[in-house]
Write an enzyme that holds these catalytic residues in place. Structure first.
Site, PDB file in Angstrom:
ATOM      1  N   LYS A 150      -0.797 -18.437  -1.610  1.00 11.61           N
ATOM      2  CA  LYS A 150      -1.893 -18.922  -2.461  1.00 11.61           C
ATOM      3  C   LYS A 150      -1.488 -18.718  -3.920  1.00 11.61           C
ATOM      4  CE  LYS A 150      -6.883 -18.411  -3.018  1.00 11.61           C
ATOM      5  NZ  LYS A 150      -8.067 -17.670  -2.563  1.00 11.61           N
ATOM      6  N   GLY A 210      -2.422 -25.625  -9.567  1.00 10.02           N
ATOM      7  CA  GLY A 210      -1.869 -25.092  -8.331  1.00 10.02           C
ATOM      8  C   GLY A 210      -1.518 -23.615  -8.397  1.00 10.02           C
ATOM      9  N   ARG A 218      -1.516 -14.823   2.178  1.00  8.47           N
ATOM     10  CA  ARG A 218      -2.758 -14.624   2.923  1.00  8.47           C
ATOM     11  C   ARG A 218      -2.490 -14.863   4.406  1.00  8.47           C
ATOM     12  NH1 ARG A 218      -8.063 -17.717   0.898  1.00  8.47           N
ATOM     13  NH2 ARG A 218      -6.988 -19.612   1.487  1.00  8.47           N
ATOM     14  N   ARG A 246     -11.720 -24.860   8.318  1.00  6.12           N
ATOM     15  CA  ARG A 246     -13.036 -24.650   7.718  1.00  6.12           C
ATOM     16  C   ARG A 246     -14.041 -25.647   8.272  1.00  6.12           C
ATOM     17  NH1 ARG A 246     -10.835 -22.929   2.394  1.00  6.12           N
ATOM     18  NH2 ARG A 246      -8.632 -22.608   2.842  1.00  6.12           N
ATOM     19  N   ASP A 302     -16.525 -25.608   2.525  1.00  5.70           N
ATOM     20  CA  ASP A 302     -15.058 -25.489   2.556  1.00  5.70           C
ATOM     21  C   ASP A 302     -14.629 -24.030   2.501  1.00  5.70           C
ATOM     22  OD1 ASP A 302     -16.214 -25.986  -0.123  1.00  5.70           O
ATOM     23  OD2 ASP A 302     -14.215 -25.447  -0.824  1.00  5.70           O
TER      24      ASP A 302
HETATM   25  P1  AMP Z   1     -12.467 -22.698  -4.347  1.00  3.52           P
HETATM   26  O1  AMP Z   1     -13.636 -22.868  -5.242  1.00  3.52           O
HETATM   27  O2  AMP Z   1     -11.596 -21.579  -4.760  1.00  3.52           O
HETATM   28  O3  AMP Z   1     -12.866 -22.620  -2.918  1.00  3.52           O
HETATM   29  O4  AMP Z   1     -11.586 -24.010  -4.498  1.00  3.52           O
HETATM   30  C1  AMP Z   1     -12.140 -25.293  -4.341  1.00  3.52           C
HETATM   31  C2  AMP Z   1     -11.075 -26.347  -4.386  1.00  3.52           C
HETATM   32  O5  AMP Z   1     -10.403 -26.354  -5.647  1.00  3.52           O
HETATM   33  C3  AMP Z   1      -9.983 -26.203  -3.339  1.00  3.52           C
HETATM   34  O6  AMP Z   1      -9.630 -27.489  -2.914  1.00  3.52           O
HETATM   35  C4  AMP Z   1      -8.870 -25.548  -4.107  1.00  3.52           C
HETATM   36  O7  AMP Z   1      -7.610 -25.803  -3.540  1.00  3.52           O
HETATM   37  C5  AMP Z   1      -9.001 -26.222  -5.455  1.00  3.52           C
HETATM   38  N1  AMP Z   1      -8.431 -25.402  -6.547  1.00  3.52           N
HETATM   39  C6  AMP Z   1      -8.940 -24.250  -7.039  1.00  3.52           C
HETATM   40  N2  AMP Z   1      -8.146 -23.765  -8.019  1.00  3.52           N
HETATM   41  C7  AMP Z   1      -7.104 -24.615  -8.148  1.00  3.52           C
HETATM   42  C8  AMP Z   1      -5.949 -24.669  -8.975  1.00  3.52           C
HETATM   43  N3  AMP Z   1      -5.684 -23.736  -9.892  1.00  3.52           N
HETATM   44  N4  AMP Z   1      -5.106 -25.712  -8.813  1.00  3.52           N
HETATM   45  C9  AMP Z   1      -5.354 -26.667  -7.892  1.00  3.52           C
HETATM   46  N5  AMP Z   1      -6.421 -26.671  -7.086  1.00  3.52           N
HETATM   47  C10 AMP Z   1      -7.295 -25.666  -7.196  1.00  3.52           C
HETATM   48 MG    MG Z   2     -11.993 -22.328  -1.204  1.00  4.79          MG
END
Ligand code: AMP
Ligand code: MG
Length: 471
Positions: free
Chosen positions: A111, A124, A174, A181, A246
């Site tokens: 991650k 990313g 992780r 999900r 998700d």
């Molecule tokens: P989360 O709110 O952490 O559950 O993330 C929600 C979505 O945003 C997921 O599809 C993650 O992969 C994407 N995401 C969160 N942070 C990043 C990041 N820094 N770069 C790319 N995708 C992200």
């Molecule tokens: Mg998430």
């Protein structure tokens, strides 16, 4: 190639629209922050080699096993109730699945490993803060006996990550029994992709619920695991903070430790996340939200059924069964917290009364229960006029100390302390992180001079009132 890992990635054998093969983006100067020996052992992995420079290359994403290309999984989800058809692993890749010596299958995921086809506008990457937070909180949850994804390793990347400030980059390895999900099902249901939906359902059944003979069975078992999981959260004062569909697994493991936090003072309406302005994911609202999420899963499963009207009826009954399972589990947990190995009307009344006294006096959730078994005094509850009376009636039922000690943690990862160890980490000092990790992964042990500082409740001015998604 560096280190041969015994990967057997069943997800890569599913229909190709379910994921994208993508390699991690290399980083400039990886270094270990932490490696989880016990977890490596549990997985049957070669922990010496994994902690060597060869292992570091793999756990930083600088090299991958050519015969097992990593992949990013597609998923969708409802975020704060709003439908988002396209999420997916935007900053993570599945390195591969390993089958542990006991036959259990686990995902190993990086991650913070760089952009993927699901990154949208994101970079990313992860900065150090959320990586340290997830490491500590997920391992604490595991030690508390709560199903959760886990942390195998944390590394710094040597590269800056640009958020509100320029911050050190990091990557977490992780481990989860899977990363599937509710939103993974929703992704294919929304696209009317029956092939993928069926393949995913078969995969989840074989992997997590082999005794489920029908889709209805599968749903019933997922509902049961989630109901028990949420009851366990409530039992330790955990507030997930971002229970989007998700961020809810079908395995029943806690996932995604973004803005999560543990209660200090007891308050059912408590919200920490800065973006949860309506209190949708407040502490006491979590069971209701789990039901809402599971109803989305049920909806996504309907297209698999021949008689859809009958399925709607049956699935509705299954979802409505959440409350009974949750409540029985919650009653059992709170009875145990009071020292009783079974719940009945008397234990239920006592625990409700105590919670009301705690709410009235803003008593600390963890310390109040921890103090019951040691008979320590708990300010400010002691000053509550009805507490002595409550205690007398409770004692009359002869609570068992050992039951309490095995259920009520002496400490949980406190938000204000997490923020302190992250600050130290950003300054290059990981000693506080390691000390806190050691303390919160032995939550039922007697406190020592080394662990006592991590049991401290925050001073009023130290209380963390807001947490951030911190991606
Ligand atoms: P989360 O709110 O952490 O559950 O993330 C929600 C979505 O945003 C997921 O599809 C993650 O992969 C994407 N995401 C969160 N942070 C990043 C990041 N820094 N770069 C790319 N995708 C992200
Ligand atoms: Mg998430």
């Amino acid at each position: 190639m560096t280190l041969p890992l015994p990967f057997d990635t069943s997800y890569a054998r599913l229909p190709e629209q379910m994921f994208a093969f993508v390699a991690p983006t290399p980083v400039s100067k990886p270094a270990f922050i932490q490696f989880n020996d016990a977890l490596a052992e549990r997985l049957g992995l070669d922990k010496e080699t994994l902690q060597s420079p060869d292992g570091l290359v793999l756990l930083s994403g600088n090299q991958v096993d050519g015969t097992h290309p990593p992949l990013a999984q597609a998923y969708a989800g409802h975020q704060f109730g709003n439908w988002n058809p396209q999420l997916g692993d935007g900053r993570a890749v599945l390195l591969g699945e390993v089958v542990a010596p006991d036959g259990q299958r686990f995902d190993m995921q990086l991650k913070g490993s760089g952009r993927t086809p699901f990154s949208r506008s994101g970079d990313g990457r992860a900065w150090l803060g959320p990586v340290l937070r997830e490491y500590i909180v997920s391992e604490a949850m595991h030690a508390l006996g709560i199903p959760t994804t886990r942390a195998l390793a944390a590394v710094t990347t040597g590269d800056p990550v640009y958020r509100d400030a320029i911050l050190p980059g990091a990557i977490l390895t992780r481990v989860a029994s899977s990363h599937i999900r509710v939103g993974t099902f929703q992704y294919f249901a929304a696209r009317q992709d029956r092939e993928a939906l069926q393949a995913l359902t078969d995969h989840v059944t074989a992997r997590h619920y082999p005794s489920a003979g029908t889709v209805a069975d599968l749903l019933r078992m997922i509902v049961e695991r989630q109901a028990k999981l949420i009851a366990k959260w409530i039992g330790v004062g955990f507030v997930h903070g971002v229970m989007n569909t998700d961020n809810m697994t079908v395995s029943g493991e806690t996932i995604d430790f973004g803005p999560c936090a543990f209660l200090d003072e007891y308050n059912v309406a408590k919200v920490f996340s800065s973006i949860d302005r309506q209190g949708r994911y407040a502490y006491g609202n979590q069971p209701r939200i789990a039901v809402w999420n599971l109803a989305q899963l049920a909806t996504a499963l309907i297209p698999l059924e021949d008689n859809q009207d009958a399925a709607v009826e049956e699935f509705t009954l299954i979802i409505n069964g959440f409350g009974g399972i949750y409540d029985a589990e919650r009653r059992k947990i709170f009875a145990a917290k009071l020292g009783f190995s079974a719940a009945d009307d008397a234990t239920e009344r006592l625990s409700n009364e105590l919670l009301t006294l705690m709410a009235d006096s803003e008593a600390d959730f963890t310390q109040t229960f921890a103090a019951l078994s040691t008979d320590a005094s708990v300010a400010p509850l002691d000053r509550h006029a009805s507490y002595e009376d409550w205690k007398a009636r409770w004692r009359a039922l002869r609570p068992d100390e050992t039951v309490m000690q095995g259920t009520n943690p002496q400490l949980i990862p406190r938000n204000h302390l997490l923020e302190q160890i992250i600050q130290s980490g950003v300054a290059g000092d990981f000693e506080p992180f390691r000390n806190m990790l050691a303390a919160v992964t032995a939550p039922f042990s007697q406190l020592t001079d080394a662990t006592r500082p991590f049991a401290a409740i925050p001073l009023r001015e130290e209380r963390v009132t807001q947490t951030f998604c911190g991606t």
